[in-house]
Design a protein around this motif. Structure first.
Motif, short mmCIF file in Angstrom:
data_model
loop_
_atom_site.label_atom_id
_atom_site.label_comp_id
_atom_site.label_asym_id
_atom_site.label_seq_id
_atom_site.Cartn_x
_atom_site.Cartn_y
_atom_site.Cartn_z
N ALA A 1 0.83 -1.20 0.00
CA ALA A 1 0.00 0.00 0.00
C ALA A 1 0.87 1.25 0.00
O ALA A 1 0.55 2.25 -0.62
CB ALA A 1 -0.92 -0.01 1.22
N ASP A 2 1.97 1.20 0.74
CA ASP A 2 2.85 2.36 0.84
C ASP A 2 3.64 2.60 -0.43
O ASP A 2 4.07 3.72 -0.70
CB ASP A 2 3.83 2.18 2.00
N HIS A 3 3.87 1.54 -1.18
CA HIS A 3 4.82 1.64 -2.30
C HIS A 3 4.41 2.70 -3.31
O HIS A 3 5.25 3.45 -3.80
CB HIS A 3 4.93 0.27 -2.99
N ALA A 4 3.12 2.80 -3.62
CA ALA A 4 2.66 3.75 -4.63
C ALA A 4 2.95 5.19 -4.22
O ALA A 4 3.21 6.05 -5.07
CB ALA A 4 1.17 3.56 -4.89
N ASP A 5 2.90 5.48 -2.94
CA ASP A 5 3.12 6.84 -2.44
C ASP A 5 4.30 6.88 -1.46
O ASP A 5 4.30 7.66 -0.51
CB ASP A 5 1.86 7.37 -1.75
N ALA A 6 5.29 6.04 -1.72
CA ALA A 6 6.42 5.95 -0.80
C ALA A 6 7.10 7.31 -0.61
O ALA A 6 7.47 7.68 0.51
CB ALA A 6 7.43 4.93 -1.32
N GLU A 7 7.23 8.06 -1.68
CA GLU A 7 7.90 9.36 -1.59
C GLU A 7 7.10 10.33 -0.72
O GLU A 7 7.64 11.02 0.15
CB GLU A 7 8.11 9.95 -2.99
N LEU A 8 5.77 10.36 -0.94
CA LEU A 8 4.92 11.24 -0.14
C LEU A 8 4.93 10.83 1.33
O LEU A 8 4.99 11.69 2.23
CB LEU A 8 3.49 11.20 -0.67
N ILE A 9 4.85 9.54 1.59
CA ILE A 9 4.81 9.06 2.98
C ILE A 9 6.12 9.40 3.69
O ILE A 9 6.12 9.80 4.85
CB ILE A 9 4.52 7.55 3.00
N ALA A 10 7.23 9.27 2.97
CA ALA A 10 8.53 9.65 3.56
C ALA A 10 8.56 11.14 3.87
O ALA A 10 9.07 11.56 4.92
CB ALA A 10 9.66 9.28 2.60
N MET A 11 7.97 11.95 2.98
CA MET A 11 7.93 13.39 3.23
C MET A 11 7.01 13.72 4.41
O MET A 11 7.27 14.65 5.17
CB MET A 11 7.50 14.14 1.97
N LEU B 1 -4.86 6.74 -0.45
CA LEU B 1 -5.42 7.53 0.65
C LEU B 1 -4.32 8.00 1.59
O LEU B 1 -4.38 9.10 2.14
CB LEU B 1 -6.46 6.70 1.41
N ASP B 2 -3.29 7.16 1.79
CA ASP B 2 -2.19 7.57 2.65
C ASP B 2 -1.47 8.78 2.07
O ASP B 2 -1.02 9.66 2.82
CB ASP B 2 -1.19 6.42 2.82
N VAL C 1 -2.91 11.08 0.18
CA VAL C 1 -3.81 12.21 0.41
C VAL C 1 -3.69 12.69 1.84
O VAL C 1 -3.70 13.89 2.12
CB VAL C 1 -5.26 11.81 0.09
N ARG C 2 -3.55 11.75 2.78
CA ARG C 2 -3.42 12.11 4.19
C ARG C 2 -2.18 12.99 4.41
O ARG C 2 -2.22 13.95 5.19
CB ARG C 2 -3.32 10.85 5.04
N VAL C 3 -1.10 12.69 3.72
CA VAL C 3 0.11 13.50 3.84
C VAL C 3 -0.15 14.92 3.33
O VAL C 3 0.29 15.90 3.92
CB VAL C 3 1.28 12.86 3.08
N LYS C 4 -0.90 15.02 2.24
CA LYS C 4 -1.21 16.35 1.70
C LYS C 4 -2.08 17.15 2.68
O LYS C 4 -1.89 18.36 2.86
CB LYS C 4 -1.91 16.23 0.34
N LEU C 5 -3.03 16.47 3.33
CA LEU C 5 -3.84 17.13 4.35
C LEU C 5 -2.98 17.55 5.53
O LEU C 5 -3.17 18.62 6.11
CB LEU C 5 -4.96 16.20 4.80
N GLN C 6 -2.03 16.69 5.88
CA GLN C 6 -1.09 17.01 6.96
C GLN C 6 -0.31 18.27 6.61
O GLN C 6 -0.11 19.15 7.46
CB GLN C 6 -0.14 15.82 7.16
#
Length: 240
Positions: free
Chosen positions: A32-42, A177-178, A180-185
């Motif tokens: 699940a994280d792989h698609a947005d790995a860069e965003l999640i790391a940020m 969604l993860d 998107v959550r980073v963007k809301l953060q």
């Protein structure tokens, strides 16, 4: 570790089953994280910056209060000055703190007087400016001496790093969604709101009409409306 040659016990089997379940969950999370790995790391980087910012803010506040106790008190004329009923200085119990509205008004008036060449009776606050400069010089020296100035510079540096990171987050497309959550953060960070809490700053934008305030556009109001509603869905655990 199981001893060599022994048979697997019931505890060992249960342990193995639990480990397999955890491994499967981690595999799913990784997928699940792989698609947005860069965003999640940020997002994690932003959390670390926010923790640094809180610590630097607390340190600078403490050092400022210490500096306020050691720098000279404002002159009697400065303590007596007020603008629209607001005093220029407020006593804090440990020193004095400038009141931003009267301070800004006094500086604005100084600029006007300087531009128009006014003096004497037309510039009655002129002595206040000299007193204010002496007080500010004393405060600056005290802040330099105890490290408050350095702490505030570090706070500014962290703030600039957070802004730069939020710009990178905004430019990175979210695929999950993860993400998107980073963007809301990041949006909450920029407005110092809390994801999941509508906050006055969101309602202020949504309810604002052009004749009042600065007149947000419909597009801007919709963006904030979506932010508020998605935050509510995330808190409620709704995924569909």
């Amino acid at each position: 570790m199981r001893e060599r040659g022994s048979s697997p016990s019931r505890r060992g089997l249960l342990k193995g089953a639990a480990a397999a379940t955890v491994a499967a969950s981690l595999a799913n999370l990784a997928a699940a994280d792989h698609a947005d790995a860069e965003l999640i790391a940020m997002g994690r980087e932003l959390e670390a910056l926010e923790a640094q910012e809180r610590a630097a803010d607390e340190l600078s506040d403490r050092l400022y209060e210490e500096a306020a106790r050691t720098c000279p008190a404002p002159s009697a004329a400065l303590l007596a000055y007020s603008w629209r009923g607001e005093p220029l200085f407020r006593a804090t119990g440990t020193g004095y703190r400038l009141n931003s509205d009267p301070y800004g008004a006094l500086l604005d008036r100084q600029r006007i007087w300087r531009d128009t060449g006014a003096s004497g009776d037309h510039y009655p606050e002129e002595p206040l400016i000299a007193d204010l400069k002496r007080w500010e010089d004393g405060r600056r020296a005290a802040c330099d001496a105890n490290g408050c100035a350095a702490a505030m510079a570090d706070l500014d540096r962290i703030g600039r790093a957070g802004t730069s990171l939020c710009n990178r987050i905004a430019k990175t497309p979210a695929k999950t969604l993860d993400g998107v959550r980073v963007k809301l953060q990041a949006l909450a960070h920029c407005h110092r709101g809390d994801p999941g809490d509508p906050g006055e700053w969101i309602a202020e934008v949504i309810d604002n009409n052009p004749p009042y305030g600065r007149g947000f556009t419909t597009d801007e109001r919709l963006v904030y409306s979506v932010f508020r509603d998605v935050c509510g869905l995330l808190v409620a655990g709704t995924t569909a």
